[in-house]
Scaffold this motif. Sequence first.
Motif, mmCIF file in Angstrom:
data_model
loop_
_atom_site.group_PDB
_atom_site.id
_atom_site.type_symbol
_atom_site.label_atom_id
_atom_site.label_comp_id
_atom_site.label_asym_id
_atom_site.label_seq_id
_atom_site.Cartn_x
_atom_site.Cartn_y
_atom_site.Cartn_z
ATOM 1 N N THR A 1 0.978 -1.616 0.012
ATOM 2 C CA THR A 1 0.171 0.010 -0.069
ATOM 3 C C THR A 1 0.369 0.985 -0.021
ATOM 4 O OG1 THR A 1 0.076 0.472 2.450
ATOM 5 C CG2 THR A 1 -1.720 -0.769 1.213
ATOM 6 N N ALA A 2 0.009 2.517 -0.894
ATOM 7 C CA ALA A 2 0.867 4.066 -0.894
ATOM 8 C C ALA A 2 0.002 4.646 0.356
ATOM 9 C CB ALA A 2 1.336 4.199 -1.606
ATOM 10 N N VAL B 1 -5.102 9.823 1.499
ATOM 11 C CA VAL B 1 -4.969 8.307 1.418
ATOM 12 C C VAL B 1 -4.173 7.211 0.757
ATOM 13 C CG1 VAL B 1 -6.904 9.607 -0.314
ATOM 14 C CG2 VAL B 1 -4.652 9.192 -1.558
ATOM 15 N N CYS B 2 -4.800 6.296 1.341
ATOM 16 C CA CYS B 2 -4.327 4.799 0.793
ATOM 17 C C CYS B 2 -4.684 3.699 -0.209
ATOM 18 C CB CYS B 2 -4.610 4.008 2.520
ATOM 19 S SG CYS B 2 -3.869 2.459 2.508
ATOM 20 N N VAL B 3 -3.974 3.029 -0.982
ATOM 21 C CA VAL B 3 -4.425 3.053 -2.202
ATOM 22 C C VAL B 3 -3.316 1.586 -2.579
ATOM 23 C CG1 VAL B 3 -3.408 2.733 -4.734
ATOM 24 C CG2 VAL B 3 -4.278 5.697 -3.558
ATOM 25 N N LYS B 4 -3.957 0.867 -2.272
ATOM 26 C CA LYS B 4 -3.570 -0.669 -2.425
ATOM 27 C C LYS B 4 -2.567 -0.796 -3.770
ATOM 28 C CE LYS B 4 -5.833 -4.177 -1.345
ATOM 29 N NZ LYS B 4 -7.120 -5.421 -1.152
ATOM 30 N N LEU B 5 -0.836 -1.162 -4.202
ATOM 31 C CA LEU B 5 -0.479 -1.323 -5.058
ATOM 32 C C LEU B 5 -0.667 -2.522 -5.928
ATOM 33 C CD1 LEU B 5 2.505 1.096 -4.036
ATOM 34 C CD2 LEU B 5 0.430 1.770 -5.762
ATOM 35 N N GLY B 6 -1.075 -3.791 -4.589
ATOM 36 C CA GLY B 6 -0.619 -5.236 -5.452
ATOM 37 C C GLY B 6 -1.238 -5.660 -3.477
ATOM 38 N N SER B 7 -1.727 -6.785 -4.355
ATOM 39 C CA SER B 7 -2.024 -8.116 -3.719
ATOM 40 C C SER B 7 -2.234 -9.370 -3.830
ATOM 41 C CB SER B 7 -3.066 -7.561 -2.724
ATOM 42 O OG SER B 7 -4.596 -7.674 -2.905
#
Length: 141
Positions: free
Chosen positions: A10-11, A20-26
């Motif tokens: 996350t970033a 804001v929090c953004v999921k960059l991958g999972s």
Amino acid sequence: MTGPYLAEVTAEGPAGGKLVCVKLGSTSAGSRRLALRWLRDQAHRLADGLDPAPNAWWARDAPGALVELPGPRTDVPTELRRWESDDHAHEDALALLAAGSPVAFTVADYSGRYTLAIWPVSRSLAPAKRRADLESSTASP
């Protein structure tokens, strides 16, 4: 504890006057080693995205496209690359995961915070159908 494990990158930072929090991958992985391998690959990908090589194809024909920022600062890409190659930190993470604990690596700079995390998925979070199947197999006739 053996799998499954969830891993996420996350970033978090300011955007449009808000945090804001953004999921960059999972991903999910069947073993803690696979989850850690995925996270190491993501650290590399993120570091290269934040700090591309000076000889990147798109920068060669664009003088001044990449510039060094002045002043002291946390160098997130360098920290991500350091973590990616830190075998001792990875062995510590694998031990924590084996004990059932989550692990996270977080690094921040002036633009935001980046977190790479893995956590074991509790067997109690099995899909409802599986739980129903287990309940029906133990029901008395």
